[in-house]
Design a protein around this motif. Structure first.
Motif, PDB file in Angstrom:
ATOM      1  N   ASP A  77      30.301 -13.360  47.998  1.00  0.00           N
ATOM      2  CA  ASP A  77      32.027 -14.476  47.785  1.00  0.00           C
ATOM      3  C   ASP A  77      31.029 -15.674  46.661  1.00  0.00           C
ATOM      4  O   ASP A  77      30.086 -16.706  46.956  1.00  0.00           O
ATOM      5  CB  ASP A  77      31.497 -15.330  49.174  1.00  0.00           C
ATOM      6  N   GLU A  86      30.525 -18.929  48.825  1.00  0.00           N
ATOM      7  CA  GLU A  86      28.931 -19.791  49.048  1.00  0.00           C
ATOM      8  C   GLU A  86      28.214 -19.810  48.207  1.00  0.00           C
ATOM      9  O   GLU A  86      26.989 -20.316  48.534  1.00  0.00           O
ATOM     10  CB  GLU A  86      29.647 -18.638  50.106  1.00  0.00           C
ATOM     11  N   THR A  95      31.221  -9.738  41.018  1.00  0.00           N
ATOM     12  CA  THR A  95      30.595 -10.580  42.584  1.00  0.00           C
ATOM     13  C   THR A  95      28.967 -10.934  42.428  1.00  0.00           C
ATOM     14  O   THR A  95      28.787 -10.955  41.463  1.00  0.00           O
ATOM     15  CB  THR A  95      30.145  -9.199  43.068  1.00  0.00           C
TER      16      THR A  95
END
Length: 147
Positions: free
Chosen positions: A3, A6, A119
């Motif tokens: 994420d 985060e 990612t």
């Protein structure tokens, strides 16, 4: 970690907690030899941040027009010789919580929107404190230590 929000939150916290003379490099874990990275140098005067400039990237790894626009809109300064032909941003101390969050946000924009890294799981890091020679261990980043 997968994420980006985060990852940005944890990165801001880790940078804020890092001692002066910290160097942190976050880049692609694979493919081997990839040079797309963000780096940070924290000292008593400033936090200097950089993203890999095109000079150091093979043509297939260079951001396209949309990527360059995303990097520029995020607030990165154009590459120049004073910054080893890398994109850069510098923040004078004292750097507060909001500025560390901003540093992390523009870093995510550069890596994700500029370079197209999909990612944070595709990243690894290497960090150390220059004055002590100690390596940084930042497991909360959720990416491997490349040391």
């Amino acid at each position: 970690m997968t994420d980006w929000a985060e990852f940005a939150r944890v990165l801001a916290d880790e940078l804020a907690a890092a001692p002066d003379t910290t160097i942190l490099v976050i880049g692609e874990a694979a493919p081997a030899g990839s040079r797309r990275f963000a780096q940070f140098r924290k000292d008593s005067d400033s936090v200097l941040t950089e993203l890999t400039g095109n000079e150091w990237l093979d043509p297939a790894s260079r951001p396209g027009d949309a990527g360059r626009q995303a990097i520029t809109r995020a607030g990165w300064n154009e590459p120049n010789q004073d910054h080893c032909d890398n994109w850069w941003a510098e923040f004078a101390t004292p750097v507060g919580t909001d500025q560390y969050r901003h540093i992390a946000a523009i870093t995510v924009t550069g890596l994700r929107d500029g370079f197209g890294i999909t990612t944070p799981a595709a990243l690894s890091y290497k960090g150390w404190v220059e004055t002590s020679g100690n390596n940084l261990h930042l497991p909360s980043l959720g990416i491997p230590d490349a040391v």
